[in-house]
Design an enzyme around this catalytic site. Structure first.
Site, PDB file in Angstrom:
ATOM      1  N   VAL A  32      39.380   6.371 -63.103  1.00  0.00           N
ATOM      2  CA  VAL A  32      39.802   6.007 -64.450  1.00  0.00           C
ATOM      3  C   VAL A  32      38.841   4.984 -65.044  1.00  0.00           C
ATOM      4  CG1 VAL A  32      42.228   6.464 -63.973  1.00  0.00           C
ATOM      5  CG2 VAL A  32      41.321   4.159 -63.620  1.00  0.00           C
ATOM      6  N   ASN A  80      32.601  -5.548 -59.523  1.00  0.00           N
ATOM      7  CA  ASN A  80      32.713  -4.967 -60.867  1.00  0.00           C
ATOM      8  C   ASN A  80      34.105  -5.226 -61.448  1.00  0.00           C
ATOM      9  OD1 ASN A  80      30.109  -3.873 -60.771  1.00  0.00           O
ATOM     10  ND2 ASN A  80      30.830  -2.024 -59.773  1.00  0.00           N
ATOM     11  N   SER A  81      35.128  -5.120 -60.615  1.00  0.00           N
ATOM     12  CA  SER A  81      36.497  -5.348 -61.069  1.00  0.00           C
ATOM     13  C   SER A  81      36.704  -6.792 -61.508  1.00  0.00           C
ATOM     14  CB  SER A  81      37.492  -4.998 -59.966  1.00  0.00           C
ATOM     15  OG  SER A  81      37.434  -3.624 -59.644  1.00  0.00           O
ATOM     16  N   HIS A 130      28.180   0.777 -56.861  1.00  0.00           N
ATOM     17  CA  HIS A 130      26.755   0.479 -56.960  1.00  0.00           C
ATOM     18  C   HIS A 130      26.134   1.172 -58.174  1.00  0.00           C
ATOM     19  CE1 HIS A 130      26.007  -1.351 -52.854  1.00  0.00           C
ATOM     20  NE2 HIS A 130      27.264  -0.932 -52.769  1.00  0.00           N
ATOM     21  N   HIS A 174      41.443  -5.430 -55.495  1.00  0.00           N
ATOM     22  CA  HIS A 174      40.783  -5.593 -54.202  1.00  0.00           C
ATOM     23  C   HIS A 174      39.623  -6.581 -54.292  1.00  0.00           C
ATOM     24  CE1 HIS A 174      38.152  -2.976 -56.353  1.00  0.00           C
ATOM     25  NE2 HIS A 174      37.428  -2.610 -55.331  1.00  0.00           N
ATOM     26  N   GLN A 194      38.436   1.788 -65.886  1.00  0.00           N
ATOM     27  CA  GLN A 194      39.129   0.539 -65.597  1.00  0.00           C
ATOM     28  C   GLN A 194      38.951  -0.474 -66.723  1.00  0.00           C
ATOM     29  OE1 GLN A 194      39.429  -1.293 -61.500  1.00  0.00           O
ATOM     30  NE2 GLN A 194      37.857  -2.612 -62.385  1.00  0.00           N
ATOM     31  N   ASP A 245      18.557  -0.942 -55.301  1.00  0.00           N
ATOM     32  CA  ASP A 245      19.795  -1.439 -54.721  1.00  0.00           C
ATOM     33  C   ASP A 245      19.520  -2.368 -53.546  1.00  0.00           C
ATOM     34  OD1 ASP A 245      22.888  -0.817 -54.789  1.00  0.00           O
ATOM     35  OD2 ASP A 245      22.317  -0.891 -52.676  1.00  0.00           O
ATOM     36  N   GLU A 254      34.927  -7.318 -64.871  1.00  0.00           N
ATOM     37  CA  GLU A 254      35.649  -6.641 -65.957  1.00  0.00           C
ATOM     38  C   GLU A 254      36.928  -7.390 -66.323  1.00  0.00           C
ATOM     39  OE1 GLU A 254      36.117  -2.586 -64.722  1.00  0.00           O
ATOM     40  OE2 GLU A 254      33.948  -2.272 -64.612  1.00  0.00           O
ATOM     41  N   GLY A 291      34.728  -5.612 -46.700  1.00  0.00           N
ATOM     42  CA  GLY A 291      33.400  -5.924 -47.214  1.00  0.00           C
ATOM     43  C   GLY A 291      33.284  -7.325 -47.782  1.00  0.00           C
TER      44      GLY A 291
END
Length: 436
Positions: A312, A333-334, A24, A329, A314, A121, A337, A352
């Protein structure tokens, strides 16, 4: 009025209020970076205490990189966990902020120059709206997931009205049919929403009906990844009365996020071009690496890969020439990216919103989603053998040209959206005009 005050009033003053967890916090800080670049006056409201040391360190690096951003500390009231029906430290922090939200009023009212907007948020909607309404302050959220997940979130009150509130009938929710969007299978619904009266479900139940009171919703996405969902949301198909949805993505990794990642980068530098898989497991606690993944795995991986137990960068790893695939997962954000860097994804959701995000990966052909693997967190007691995982990694990285070609195409779409004159720039200009 001084010349300095006149200059400040020429640019909107926007406050940002992130919630708990790196997933977040990170998009909020990237959003703040974009607002600074568009000449906004930015105030970052940081909650104290934070859940993890990683969050504190990232905030410190951000403020060092952008000294023009004003930090305001928001000290939270203590929370008795026994009153919140959860043991998850991040959900408990959500609830702590929610129960402290009334203390925001004097903080927001005292800021100078006066605020033009507050962006906060998604987990705080029903607690913050009474504050912003009292102050007559335009209220926006940054939705820290996908556009299709926001469609599900917005549609949830309609979905919940079809199911009973009692424990016996909570499981009657089936596949979700949202107007204008592909069906969302029941198996992809966040598992906690199928369990009555847990903290996460209660927050969604309280907040989702209040979405129509917002001035706007910002989402880290772009048309090249989620055109159908964005059209449905802004075309009035999902829920009547929804506020405008601003696709401000991709929010790309920033220089301040870089830390000391010598070990993983050194290892990647020694690998051939684009044939390596990248899998990250983060664990922000005091256990050693052997306890987290097991000593046997560490020994077996020595000649084949690298396991690290630290946060790290990412984005930097995904952009490395040696990374040709990403076992993820599917935290949002992953996904963004990976799209930015054009890296195909092998989706393995853990919990989730991640199965719904994995549906985006599959629909956009950014990668593969092996639905038979179930939830990685073992909600369904599924065990996936290493050979099967390895076969799917090889299939994604070397067996299907489609994924590499489509990932490269989505990368170009992401860069077009982010570039000069792209949709990202148009969205920020539209928002700034609203705030003036």
């Amino acid at each position: 009025m001084s010349t300095c005050e006149n200059v400040l009033q020429l640019h909107p003053h926007v406050a940002l209020l992130p919630s708990a967890g790196m997933g977040h916090l990170t998009p909020f800080l990237r959003l703040a970076t974009q607002l600074v670049h568009h000449h906004c006056n930015v105030t970052l409201i940081t909650t104290h205490p934070t859940v993890s040391l990683s969050e504190s360190r990232l905030i410190t690096r951000f403020l060092s990189a952008f000294p023009q951003v004003t930090q305001v500390q928001f000290h939270l009231l203590p929370l008795d966990p026994s009153t919140a029906n959860s043991t998850d430290p991040f959900f408990l922090h959500f609830e702590t902020i929610r129960r402290s939200a009334h203390l925001l009023s004097p903080i927001l009212a005292s800021l100078s120059p006066p605020l033009n907007a507050l962006i906060y948020d998604v987990s705080l909607i029903s607690s913050v709206i009474p504050v912003t309404e009292t102050l007559h302050l335009p209220s926006y959220i940054l939705f820290t997931s996908s556009a299709i997940m926001f469609s599900f979130f917005s549609y949830f009150p309609i979905l919940a009205s079809k199911a009973s509130d009692d424990d016996e009938n909570a499981a009657v929710i089936g596949d979700v049919e949202i107007p204008g969007l592909p069906s969302i299978p029941r198996s992809s619904i966040p598992p906690l929403l199928l369990i009555p009266n847990n903290l996460f479900a209660n927050i969604v139940k309280e907040d989702s009906p209040k979405v129509t009171k917002l001035k706007g919703v910002l989402i880290n996405t772009f048309e090249g990844l989620e055109a159908v969902s964005l059209e449905a949301l802004n075309g009035g198909k999902v829920v009547e009365g929804l506020p405008p949805v601003f696709a401000i993505g991709p929010l790309v990794p920033c220089e301040f996020e870089r830390g000391e990642w010598n070990e993983p980068l050194k290892w990647l530098n020694e690998q051939p071009d684009r044939i390596s898989g990248d899998k990250q497991v983060d664990k922000d606690d005091e256990e050693g690496l052997d306890e987290v993944v097991g000593h046997e795995l560490i020994e077996r991986m020595k000649e084949k890969g690298l396991v690290v137990k630290k946060w790290v960068d990412q984005g930097e790893l995904l952009g490395h020439r040696a990374v040709g695939g990403f076992v993820s997962h599917c935290g949002w954000n992953s996904v963004v990216e990976a799209a930015w860097h054009g890296v195909p994804i092998l989706a393995w959701p853990q919990g989730g919103d991640q199965k719904i995000n994995a549906e985006v990966v599959e629909m956009s052909e950014l990668g593969m989603f092996v639905k038979s693997w179930g939830w990685g967190e073992n909600h369904d007691q599924m065990v996936v053998k290493g050979d099967e995982i390895g076969n799917k990694i090889r299939e994604m990285m070397m067996g299907k040209e489609l994924f590499r070609v489509q990932a490269a195409h989505i990368r170009e779409e992401a860069r077009k959206a982010f570039g000069v004159g792209g949709n990202c720039e148009r969205m920020f200009k539209q928002l700034i005009e609203e705030w003036k």
